[in-house]
Design a protein around this motif. Sequence first.
Motif, PDB file in Angstrom:
ATOM      1  N   ALA A  21      -3.359   9.896   2.287  1.00 17.19           N
ATOM      2  CA  ALA A  21      -3.326   9.746   3.735  1.00 17.19           C
ATOM      3  C   ALA A  21      -2.957   8.295   4.022  1.00 17.19           C
ATOM      4  N   ASP A  22      -1.690   8.074   4.399  1.00 17.13           N
ATOM      5  CA  ASP A  22      -1.191   6.709   4.582  1.00 17.13           C
ATOM      6  C   ASP A  22      -1.275   6.333   6.057  1.00 17.13           C
ATOM      7  N   GLU A  23      -2.258   5.547   6.417  1.00 18.18           N
ATOM      8  CA  GLU A  23      -2.498   5.124   7.806  1.00 18.18           C
ATOM      9  C   GLU A  23      -2.500   6.333   8.744  1.00 18.18           C
ATOM     10  N   PRO A  24      -3.289   7.360   8.428  1.00 21.36           N
ATOM     11  CA  PRO A  24      -3.178   8.610   9.195  1.00 21.36           C
ATOM     12  C   PRO A  24      -3.655   8.484  10.632  1.00 21.36           C
ATOM     13  N   LYS A  43       0.828  -1.214   0.000  1.00 23.16           N
ATOM     14  CA  LYS A  43       0.000   0.000   0.000  1.00 23.16           C
ATOM     15  C   LYS A  43       0.864   1.267   0.000  1.00 23.16           C
ATOM     16  N   SER A  44       1.845   1.296   0.896  1.00 25.90           N
ATOM     17  CA  SER A  44       2.676   2.506   0.991  1.00 25.90           C
ATOM     18  C   SER A  44       3.531   2.678  -0.261  1.00 25.90           C
ATOM     19  N   VAL A  45       4.080   1.569  -0.754  1.00 24.49           N
ATOM     20  CA  VAL A  45       4.912   1.660  -1.960  1.00 24.49           C
ATOM     21  C   VAL A  45       4.073   2.182  -3.133  1.00 24.49           C
TER      22      VAL A  45
END
Length: 334
Positions: A177-180, A47-49
């Motif tokens: 918004a990455d795991e905000p 997901k982050s990549v």
Amino acid sequence: MSALLDVQDLSVTFHSPHGLVEAVRGVSFSLQAGEVLAIVGESGCGKSVLCKSIMKLLPESAQIVGGRILLKGTDITGYTEREMRRLRGRAFSMLFQDPMTALAPTMTIGRQIGEAVLVHRPRLPRAALRRRVAELLDLVGLDPAAARLCPYALSGGMRQRSVLAVALASEPSLLFADEPTTALDVTIQAQVLDLLRAIQQKLGTATVLVSHDLAVVARAADRVAVMYAGKLVETGTAEEVFYDPRHPYTWGLLRALPARAREGEPLYTIPGMPPSLIDPPKGDAFACRNEYALAIDYEEMPPMFQITDTHFAATWLLDPRAPKIEPPVGRWSK
Ligand SMILES: Nc1ncnc2c1ncn2[C@@H]1O[C@H](COP(=O)(O)OP(=O)(O)O)[C@@H](O)[C@H]1O
Ligand SMILES: [Mg+2]
């Protein structure tokens, strides 16, 4: 009209001492202006990549090895760092898991928001700048007095609100918004998600909301994309994915939600772990954890089957020849 963001068959690999990591494998999705897309999946699924590759924030060891990224119809796949910096200031903004890393610890919140506004509007007079900072604080639900505080004096929730104010200072059309809310406790999580939703409705900011928790995104997303082992395995409207899930991995994620556990029964967990993305399994990468796996799952990658105009899932269970299986999640009452 072209989509705000159109990602086509994107693949990203890392060089690592253990071999080539296939972190993102042929991902396609698009995002319309003002839409909230949630990307969910367990840790390590890419997901982050995926987000970082769109924003070109990947380390040197990573490379886009296939596919295209279009922003408002313009191909930005080959953009240089300089071109991307301009985009990151205007079109894109981002919000990460740990708000502390995004803030300078000893500078007041007001000043940090102000600096972000000035990057976007360098010639803004002082009085107008002050007004704009106050407006942004109000937008994220912070008291104007917070402007004079430094991040260490704020609670986790207030910090994430401050980071959001900084991110919105450039009036982006797209927010990542990455795991905000992962670092926040549950009540504050809900407040921050409601805030993201309210901002999206007020400003029309399209949002890619990444989470490992399906329950977290349920309240905030228009559409959901489920990611497993570097691939999107199911995409649909939030309704379709929550109330009529089709991929066994989505079933597993839903069954594992505490809100869906039956009283007196232990909480379900998906057996095993996501596979290593160095030489990922052939076929459906979820097969070895899937109690409904068919023989073909171990051999051949399933295509994306279309269920409705908006709902797709890559599982051989949707092949007309497959046995009919009642999803183990039951139908949720709305
Ligand atoms: N800098 C890196 N070098 C090598 N592999 C990496 C690097 N960053 C991430 N990966 C690998 O890429 C895969 C996807 O990671 P990531 O996108 O962070 O997952 P998620 O955000 O879904 O938890 C994982 O297998 C991870 O080990
Ligand atoms: Mg991540």
